[in-house]
Design an enzyme around this catalytic site. Sequence first.
Site, PDB file in Angstrom:
ATOM      1  N   GLU A  48       0.997  -1.092  -0.031  1.00  0.00           N
ATOM      2  CA  GLU A  48       0.017  -0.013   0.097  1.00  0.00           C
ATOM      3  C   GLU A  48       0.939   1.213   0.119  1.00  0.00           C
ATOM      4  OE1 GLU A  48      -3.167   0.038  -0.291  1.00  0.00           O
ATOM      5  OE2 GLU A  48      -3.449  -1.929  -0.248  1.00  0.00           O
TER       6      GLU A  48
ATOM      7  N   ASP B 201      -3.206  -0.418  -9.607  1.00  0.00           N
ATOM      8  CA  ASP B 201      -4.622  -0.733 -10.082  1.00  0.00           C
ATOM      9  C   ASP B 201      -4.533  -1.318 -11.469  1.00  0.00           C
ATOM     10  OD1 ASP B 201      -5.129  -0.530  -7.177  1.00  0.00           O
ATOM     11  OD2 ASP B 201      -6.269   1.420  -7.537  1.00  0.00           O
TER      12      ASP B 201
END
Length: 375
Positions: free
Chosen positions: A6, A116
């Site tokens: 992350e 993503d």
Amino acid sequence: MNLIGEHVDYLGGVVLPAAVDRFTEGWGSPAAEWSIESDVPGGLRYAQAIGDELGVGPQAVHVASQVPPNAGISSSAALLVALASGLQPGMDGKQAALACQRAEQKATGVQVGVMDQFASALGRRGCALLLDCATLEYEVVPFPDEVAIAVIDSGEHRSLASTPYNQRRREAESGDPKRRKHVDYLGGVVLPAAVDRFTEGWGSPAAEWSIESDVPGGLRYAQAIGDELGVGPQAVHIASQVPPNAGISSSAALLVALASGLQPGMDGKQAALACQRAEQKATGVQVGVMDQFASALGRRGCALLLDCATLEYEVVPFPDEVAIRRVPRHQRVAERAAARFALRLLRAVWFRPDAISQSGEPARHLLRVTDRDAA
């Protein structure tokens, strides 16, 4: 969904996302102006942005998507990749991902990374995607057969554009300690811990190197650490509780024991680095420094927070209520059947995310077995 990494994709880190089993499809035709039917908020902006990016004129677009919007699983990336593959079908997956990243940045004003889009464009069923965001090199990593990943909708929705994402990115890129502490493993921050097994060695000068040890290739290790420390041949005897070939660094334990015997006053950090070089020399494998640091500087009841770029480290005590247990191989094999049963049970359970917000409902009612799966 992301398994590792992350807030590190935009800093050139390594991430491990995986595509979920939900799909987005789109179709369209040339039109006087852009229009879109889509459940993704701001879908028209995304369509216009990817059209501009690919040099395609206005389209009337229809989108059918199983990816829930505002659920944190990249419905916008899925939409953009679907549009890109429809507008320019022959495009390479990597190029499509990069085009979609630029389009999302243009459409939202959020300086998103590439994770993503790569997961949506290059994800494969049953696999994760190991992606180096600095070089854009990637590798498809199959999941083990006994592993299943469940994604649960918490019912809490969010939009990335409404978060301080750009601010966090600027802080991380500027080196703000509050933000960098979460991503410093880009430079190699690890958290090993020594196990409660010990290796001891003793020896005496000899005409040539010899060793009594259970560690495969022990003689090569002894010769290599001797060369590294400038010590002549020794007849060495090793007593070790660390099982070889068990994945807990018996070679590092052996080398550290030899180094401490051959040069007792050596600093732990220097000993670890000497052992790293010796292992590289003995095996031809360019190992890192983690195992050697853990063996040389590990302490009972503690982990070692090590920055492998700067070699700065900190001893971190475990909380009193935490215990780390290594399960023997034969026990792990025996437990796989139980794990498979648990996974089958998990697949047979339907989670009701709407019940989370229903404060009066008992927790046991959050899970319900469907008729089909019960049968």
